[in-house]
Scaffold this active site. Structure first.
Site, PDB file in Angstrom:
ATOM      1  N   ASP A 128       0.824  -1.217   0.000  1.00  0.00           N
ATOM      2  CA  ASP A 128       0.000   0.000   0.000  1.00  0.00           C
ATOM      3  C   ASP A 128       0.854   1.262   0.000  1.00  0.00           C
ATOM      4  O   ASP A 128       2.082   1.206   0.183  1.00  0.00           O
ATOM      5  CB  ASP A 128      -0.915   0.007   1.229  1.00  0.00           C
ATOM      6  N   TYR A 169       5.588  -9.931   6.795  1.00  0.00           N
ATOM      7  CA  TYR A 169       5.642  -8.501   7.074  1.00  0.00           C
ATOM      8  C   TYR A 169       6.129  -8.269   8.493  1.00  0.00           C
ATOM      9  O   TYR A 169       5.872  -9.067   9.394  1.00  0.00           O
ATOM     10  CB  TYR A 169       4.246  -7.869   6.942  1.00  0.00           C
TER      11      TYR A 169
END
Length: 263
Positions: free
Chosen positions: A54, A113
């Site tokens: 993002d 992540y």
């Protein structure tokens, strides 16, 4: 036989980009890689990434691939030229020929992540970490994180109105790690939904600050409703740190996370 296909291992600082994927009116990492490759190999190509980070999110390890008309004779020369063309916030570590059926996105078996939190005020790391304005109970947040393994549908942590066919993900790892005065949330799954990690972290912080119980955290997941979950945390502290493939597809050459976390 199809056109020659090349994999790239790379990293980027997402601060100045509106995510990985090309946007109509905003700069993206995919766009600058496409433009740089066009100059480096003198051919227009379309790079396919292992995922879609993002806006503002970083990748300390990322994999992408592209097809081109002519085989690249000297990949090291093109790699050097490519990095000279690219801005300082994007680097390509390797460039190598793969089987034309290998796919950087669909061939990935997991992604990992890290979300970095600084528990105290510091003049450093502010552009790659987040400092909550409240005290958090890490033990409680880990208890809540472990419940993620009980579920597969994470609609409650997904951005609304996405084009995904399913909101199911297989969580393989989810834990908070205290490392060198940095609190790191590590999460590994076969796939992630848009905004998922930041929404998960934001909701776990609600547990950590005592605003939500473990049972209520589970109820949020079971509700399958984004409005039930916590606010998404800021993007600058989120890093895609690993993308894994089967050994038959390719062996990674470079992995250079900005902050090493021993697990």
């Amino acid at each position: 036989m199809g056109m020659p296909r090349y994999f790239m291992e790379m990293a980027y600082n997402g601060q100045n980009y509106h995510g990985w994927q090309i946007q109509p009116n905003a700069i993206s990492v995919q766009e600058v890689i496409n433009d740089a490759l066009k100059k480096a190999i003198r051919e227009e190509v379309n790079v396919v990434g292992a995922g879609r980070t993002d806006t503002g999110v970083h990748a300390s390890y990322f994999v992408a691939h592209f097809d081109c008309e002519q085989a690249i004779e000297d990949t090291q020369f093109i790699l050097h030229r490519l990095n000279r063309i690219l801005r300082n916030d994007v680097v390509v570590y390797s460039l190598f020929l793969v089987d034309d059926e290998a796919h950087s996105r669909f061939g990935a078996v997991s992604r990992t992540y890290h979300y970095y939190i600084k528990p105290f005020k510091t003049p450093f790391f502010n552009d790659i970490s987040y400092r909550p304005s409240f005290h958090i109970d890490v033990g409680k947040m880990n208890e809540a994180a472990y419940t993620l393994f009980e579920y597969t549908d994470f609609t409650s942590f997904s951005k609304l109105h996405t084009d995904t066919k399913t909101n199911n993900c297989k969580i393989m790892q989810a834990q908070w790690v205290d490392k060198d005065d940095m609190l790191v949330f590590v999460i590994k799954a076969d796939r992630f939904l848009r905004n998922m990690v930041r929404a998960v972290v934001g909701t776990l912080l609600e547990v950590g600050r005592g605003k939500m119980t473990i049972e209520q955290f589970k109820e949020v997941i079971e509700a399958k409703n984004r409005s039930q979950a916590g606010t998404s945390v800021p993007p600058q502290a989120l890093f895609l740190v690993d993308v894994e493939y089967s050994n038959e597809l390719f062996q990674p050459i470079e992995k250079k996370p900005p902050v090493q976390v021993d697990l």
